[in-house]
Write a protein that holds these residues in place. Sequence first.
Motif, PDB file in Angstrom:
ATOM      1  N   PRO A 157     -22.981   3.766  40.206  1.00  0.00           N
ATOM      2  CA  PRO A 157     -23.681   3.520  41.360  1.00  0.00           C
ATOM      3  C   PRO A 157     -23.360   1.764  42.017  1.00  0.00           C
ATOM      4  O   PRO A 157     -23.112   1.737  43.042  1.00  0.00           O
ATOM      5  N   MET A 158     -23.418   0.986  40.935  1.00  0.00           N
ATOM      6  CA  MET A 158     -23.157  -0.364  41.321  1.00  0.00           C
ATOM      7  C   MET A 158     -21.593  -0.691  41.686  1.00  0.00           C
ATOM      8  O   MET A 158     -21.220  -1.492  42.693  1.00  0.00           O
ATOM      9  N   MET A 159     -20.682   0.135  41.053  1.00  0.00           N
ATOM     10  CA  MET A 159     -19.265   0.077  41.454  1.00  0.00           C
ATOM     11  C   MET A 159     -19.335   0.762  43.011  1.00  0.00           C
ATOM     12  O   MET A 159     -18.577  -0.089  43.893  1.00  0.00           O
ATOM     13  N   ASN A 160     -20.003   1.698  43.523  1.00  0.00           N
ATOM     14  CA  ASN A 160     -20.048   1.997  44.803  1.00  0.00           C
ATOM     15  C   ASN A 160     -20.566   1.131  45.713  1.00  0.00           C
ATOM     16  O   ASN A 160     -20.210   0.785  46.873  1.00  0.00           O
ATOM     17  N   PHE A 161     -21.761   0.207  45.285  1.00  0.00           N
ATOM     18  CA  PHE A 161     -22.236  -0.739  46.099  1.00  0.00           C
ATOM     19  C   PHE A 161     -21.180  -1.975  46.435  1.00  0.00           C
ATOM     20  O   PHE A 161     -21.054  -2.544  47.628  1.00  0.00           O
ATOM     21  N   LEU A 162     -20.694  -2.142  45.204  1.00  0.00           N
ATOM     22  CA  LEU A 162     -19.415  -3.254  45.515  1.00  0.00           C
ATOM     23  C   LEU A 162     -18.412  -2.761  46.237  1.00  0.00           C
ATOM     24  O   LEU A 162     -17.945  -3.445  47.276  1.00  0.00           O
ATOM     25  N   LEU A 163     -17.816  -1.676  46.327  1.00  0.00           N
ATOM     26  CA  LEU A 163     -17.043  -1.059  47.300  1.00  0.00           C
ATOM     27  C   LEU A 163     -17.437  -0.981  48.657  1.00  0.00           C
ATOM     28  O   LEU A 163     -16.778  -1.383  49.713  1.00  0.00           O
ATOM     29  N   ALA A 164     -18.782  -0.791  48.988  1.00  0.00           N
ATOM     30  CA  ALA A 164     -19.360  -0.937  50.268  1.00  0.00           C
ATOM     31  C   ALA A 164     -19.354  -2.141  50.844  1.00  0.00           C
ATOM     32  O   ALA A 164     -19.097  -2.554  52.099  1.00  0.00           O
ATOM     33  N   PHE A 165     -19.578  -3.072  49.946  1.00  0.00           N
ATOM     34  CA  PHE A 165     -19.661  -4.557  50.182  1.00  0.00           C
ATOM     35  C   PHE A 165     -18.235  -5.095  50.966  1.00  0.00           C
ATOM     36  O   PHE A 165     -18.008  -5.733  51.709  1.00  0.00           O
ATOM     37  N   LEU A 166     -17.206  -4.532  49.921  1.00  0.00           N
ATOM     38  CA  LEU A 166     -15.920  -4.761  50.262  1.00  0.00           C
ATOM     39  C   LEU A 166     -15.499  -4.270  51.679  1.00  0.00           C
ATOM     40  O   LEU A 166     -14.703  -4.918  52.242  1.00  0.00           O
ATOM     41  N   CYS A 167     -15.734  -3.150  51.842  1.00  0.00           N
ATOM     42  CA  CYS A 167     -15.428  -2.393  53.078  1.00  0.00           C
ATOM     43  C   CYS A 167     -16.087  -3.135  54.270  1.00  0.00           C
ATOM     44  O   CYS A 167     -15.522  -3.469  55.156  1.00  0.00           O
ATOM     45  N   MET A 168     -17.174  -3.583  54.079  1.00  0.00           N
ATOM     46  CA  MET A 168     -17.991  -4.590  55.248  1.00  0.00           C
ATOM     47  C   MET A 168     -17.279  -5.905  55.456  1.00  0.00           C
ATOM     48  O   MET A 168     -16.996  -6.465  56.497  1.00  0.00           O
ATOM     49  N   LEU A 169     -16.862  -6.378  54.165  1.00  0.00           N
ATOM     50  CA  LEU A 169     -16.169  -7.666  54.326  1.00  0.00           C
ATOM     51  C   LEU A 169     -14.825  -7.643  55.094  1.00  0.00           C
ATOM     52  O   LEU A 169     -14.333  -8.506  55.720  1.00  0.00           O
ATOM     53  N   SER A 170     -14.422  -6.483  54.863  1.00  0.00           N
ATOM     54  CA  SER A 170     -12.945  -6.308  55.404  1.00  0.00           C
ATOM     55  C   SER A 170     -12.896  -6.069  57.083  1.00  0.00           C
ATOM     56  O   SER A 170     -11.766  -6.487  57.460  1.00  0.00           O
ATOM     57  N   PHE A 171     -14.001  -5.891  57.626  1.00  0.00           N
ATOM     58  CA  PHE A 171     -14.002  -5.951  58.939  1.00  0.00           C
ATOM     59  C   PHE A 171     -13.574  -7.226  59.514  1.00  0.00           C
ATOM     60  O   PHE A 171     -13.163  -7.429  60.662  1.00  0.00           O
TER      61      PHE A 171
END
Length: 228
Positions: free
Chosen positions: A103-117
């Motif tokens: 789950p922590m990997m998923n939250f990190l990926l979510a953060f990277l997606c948001m940052l990529s905006f």
Amino acid sequence: MDMGNVLYQVSIWLLPALLAITLHEAGHAFAAWRLGDDTAKRQGRVTLNPLKHVDPIGTVLIPGLLLMAKAPFLFGYAKPVPVNFMRLNHPRRDMVLVALAGPMMNFLLAFLCMLSFHALDYLPVDWREWVALNLRNGLVLNVVLGFFNLLPIPPLDGGRVAVGILPNFLAIPLARLERFGFLILIGVIILLPMLFRQFGSDMDPMRWLMSGPIATVISVIATLAGFD
């Protein structure tokens, strides 16, 4: 069926789903390796290469069919990471850490997606909408997958966390539920909403349980990524 629209929908969901599902398992593999068990390492699973974690049915066929059928939910899974808990440095404690790593990997990926905006303005105009939709779907999928896996129901990661931290008189009965875990989930996710609809209600227990926390997590991620 508008095949062009179907293919477009697949194109904006396939990569986010593939990365969310497979890198979740990569998180487990990396944590187990760092905590003393090299079983996954010897099988080539300590890698961010999603192809090493793909299950042809769970990662490709099932999500693809659900997308083409325009199902109201997306479900999939990758090859489970083999973990020999007795080889971990501190088996009970490290079992919790290995379970949390997915789950922590998923939250990190979510953060990277948001940052990529932030980078969308640097892309060609014709690509921005498609990339933005991929990022949005990646954000949502990873937060949903991360939170869903934290539910304290074996064999979900949250179930293993609960077994690791609860006293034995509670942990042992909970661990025994693992063989029925997926049946419980199917009941809550699919059967209960169908039952409620038979009585004229659109009550969805899982959506009711998850919608608030998911919105909160997305809001926190947006703030951390610099979006107020």
